[in-house]
Design an enzyme around this catalytic site. Structure first.
Site, PDB file in Angstrom:
ATOM      1  N   GLU A 235       8.449 -10.419  -6.332  1.00 43.08           N
ATOM      2  CA  GLU A 235       8.613  -8.965  -6.427  1.00 43.08           C
ATOM      3  C   GLU A 235       8.065  -8.383  -5.134  1.00 43.08           C
ATOM      4  O   GLU A 235       6.858  -8.227  -4.978  1.00 43.08           O
ATOM      5  CB  GLU A 235       7.838  -8.431  -7.649  1.00 43.08           C
ATOM      6  CG  GLU A 235       8.371  -8.934  -8.985  1.00 43.08           C
ATOM      7  CD  GLU A 235       9.716  -8.322  -9.342  1.00 43.08           C
ATOM      8  OE1 GLU A 235      10.072  -7.264  -8.792  1.00 43.08           O
ATOM      9  OE2 GLU A 235      10.431  -8.912 -10.171  1.00 43.08           O
ATOM     10  N   CYS A 269       5.768   0.357  -4.385  1.00 40.98           N
ATOM     11  CA  CYS A 269       6.832  -0.482  -3.832  1.00 40.98           C
ATOM     12  C   CYS A 269       8.196   0.190  -3.914  1.00 40.98           C
ATOM     13  O   CYS A 269       9.056  -0.064  -3.088  1.00 40.98           O
ATOM     14  CB  CYS A 269       6.862  -1.825  -4.547  1.00 40.98           C
ATOM     15  SG  CYS A 269       7.018  -1.668  -6.329  1.00 40.98           S
TER      16      CYS A 269
END
Ligand code: NAD
Length: 490
Positions: A235, A269
């Protein structure tokens, strides 16, 4: 809080007892051996056992809430209680409750159609736990990005060892303590340490490894995992664009983009990294973004609602990026004054108008409250600009014309998309969350997470009446007839 003797899954007849979980590669090796041993003794925990583990995780969050909020606030220097509640606590509770509601149906073997010529056999896909899952977590949402992958892995029947970030030491220690109180280390344990431990962790022969963090470290993790052929979910991050279409409602778009960028001071993110807007709407875009930031933080210099930057190093880096863009001639608009904010390690909400493409700000993920706004000729130019970079984790599109929207979505590849807003794609548990290309490998949340940490084992159940035997030697004219028939019906 449950006393040690009542910890979940504590069983005095288990193969071996573990001591307290502390940092270090030795502890990691011992915990891994312990979990592996217990996994072999109980390879496929029942739905009840898994639900009890998810309940224990909910207790970690519910009862640890105040401690986690304080620890995160201390680690950052300042982060609003409400921000941690929304982005970590509530998000985790929602994800785990969703998983609990659906777990039994996800665990059932899935029937798969069997072709006519193989009947009356049956076929199914049976989810099976992988074993011991390792989770490496980042600092930016230190609880949520550690415990959500762990929840998915536990739901899928695995055992979990977590290595949180060394940049949030108080949160990491709090999680270690809370988890040790609710879980036996043979089920879920935490090891704390820095890069050295991270390297030992990535080299461990886990049955699945999860890494959330930067693309550069993700690459190292993938290489270490490859040595063991350990599957990895990466991720990662990247530069997520926000595209404003000609027909967009500017006030609404600017509000959504400013909020998506300001949450956690841009240390997210999936934060919009930069904005693309039509030439004709550039001034309007910049004005609307600045107004939206002022609306969110009317007294940005003093409000506790605005989060600090995680460390002096990250703070200096962001200042350097802005200074370089300024020196290169870009117009800089700051909401908030540097002088007042510096002492709190906060950066003004900074809009950078049309920076040159070669400055660092436009070459790497920003990860702070700095928002470049680039004006483009038309939609095609926006698409080209996105496609010149690496595939982003998120893409945000604002507008009203559905054909224009579909054109952008078809011609760009991103981990996920949110139309006419930011961030919400992450919170929708029925949508998988993950990257593509440089923004990551694999996805979780909801059923995607359950399946990610399961082996969906294909099972073919032959019937006594199988016609397959007719295809075995000795071959005769009849075999040829059957082959002919099969060729017709397949
Ligand atoms: P990072 O890559 O510096 O660190 C992440 C974790 O890896 C930490 O636990 C760290 O201790 C560990 N680590 C560092 N070096 C290691 C090594 N050589 N071997 C093994 N482990 C090592 O990332 P970060 O600074 O904590 O997080 C910021 C980055 O993470 C940003 O790029 C952001 O976009 C990305 N991110 C992605 C997601 C997502 O879900 N896709 C979520 C949050 C953050």
């Amino acid at each position: 809080m449950a006393a040690d003797s009542t910890r979940l899954d504590r069983d005095s007849t288990g193969p071996e007892k573990a001591g307290p979980e502390t940092a270090g590669a030795e502890d990691l090796a011992r915990l891994f051996a312990l979990q592996k041993q217990h996994y072999l003794a109980e390879p496929d925990p029942s739905a009840e056992t898994r639900l009890a583990r998810l309940d224990a995780l909910l207790r970690v969050i519910d009862m640890g809430e105040a401690r986690l909020i304080d620890a995160i606030n201390a680690d950052f220097g300042n982060r609003a209680r409400q921000e941690t509640l929304i982005a970590e606590i509530v998000m985790m509770i929602s994800g785990i409750r969703h998983t609990k509601r659906h777990l039994k149906s996800w665990m059932r073997p899935r029937g798969v159609a069997t072709p006519l010529h193989m009947l009356p056999a049956r076929s199914q896909l049976a989810p099976q736990p992988l074993g011991v899952v390792g989770v490496i977590a980042p600092w930016n949402y230190p609880a949520q990005l550690a415990l959500m992958p762990a929840a998915a892995a536990l739901a899928a029947g695995n055992r979990v060892i977590l290595k949180p970030s060394e940049l949030t030491p108080q949160t990491s220690e709090t999680m270690r303590d809370l988890i040790a109180k609710e879980f036996d280390p043979s089920v879920f344990a935490v090891v704390t340490g820095g890069v050295e431990l991270g390297e030992a962790f990535a080299a461990t022969r886990f049955d699945h490894l999860v890494f959330t963090g930067s693309t550069a470290i993700g690459r190292k993790i993938a290489m270490a995992a490859a040595r063991n052929l350990t599957p990895v979910m990466l991720e990662l991050g990247g530069k997520s664009p926000a595209i404003i279409d000609e027909g967009a409602d500017m006030a609404a778009a600017a509000q959504a983009i400013a909020y998506g960028k300001a949450v956690n001071a841009g240390q997210t993110c999936i934060a919009p990294d930069y904005v693309l807007t039509p030439h004709a709407r550039l001034d309007e875009t910049v004005r609307a973004l600045a107004e939206a930031a002022r609306r969110l933080f009317p007294e940005i210099d003093t409000t506790p609602d605005y989060t600090s930057i995680i460390s002096d190093r990250h703070f200096a880096r962001l200042k350097r990026l802005v200074a370089e863009a300024r020196a290169a001639g870009a117009e800089i608009i700051e909401v908030g004054s540097s002088n007042a904010l510096d002492a709190q390690r906060k950066l003004p909400f900074t809009i950078v108008v049309n920076p040159p493409r070669n400055v660092e700000l436009m070459r790497e993920e920003i990860f702070g409250p700095v928002l470049p706004v680039l004006s483009v000729e038309d939609r095609a130019a926006a698409i080209d600009l996105v496609n010149e970079g690496e595939r982003p984790l998120a893409l945000y599109w604002f507008g009203a014309d559905i054909a224009a929207r579909d054109d952008v979505l078809r011609r760009t590849v991103s981990g996920g998309v949110c139309v006419n807003d930011t961030l919400w794609q992450f919170a929708q548990e029925n949508l998988p969350f993950g990257g593509v290309g440089e923004s990551g490998i694999g996805a979780y949340h909801g059923i995607a997470g359950f399946e990610r940490f399961s082996h969906l084992k294909p099972i073919f159940i032959q019937s006594r009446l199988s016609s397959g035997k007719m295809l075995q030697p000795p071959y005769t004219a009849r075999t040829d007839q059957i082959i002919k028939l099969v060729r017709k019906i397949i």
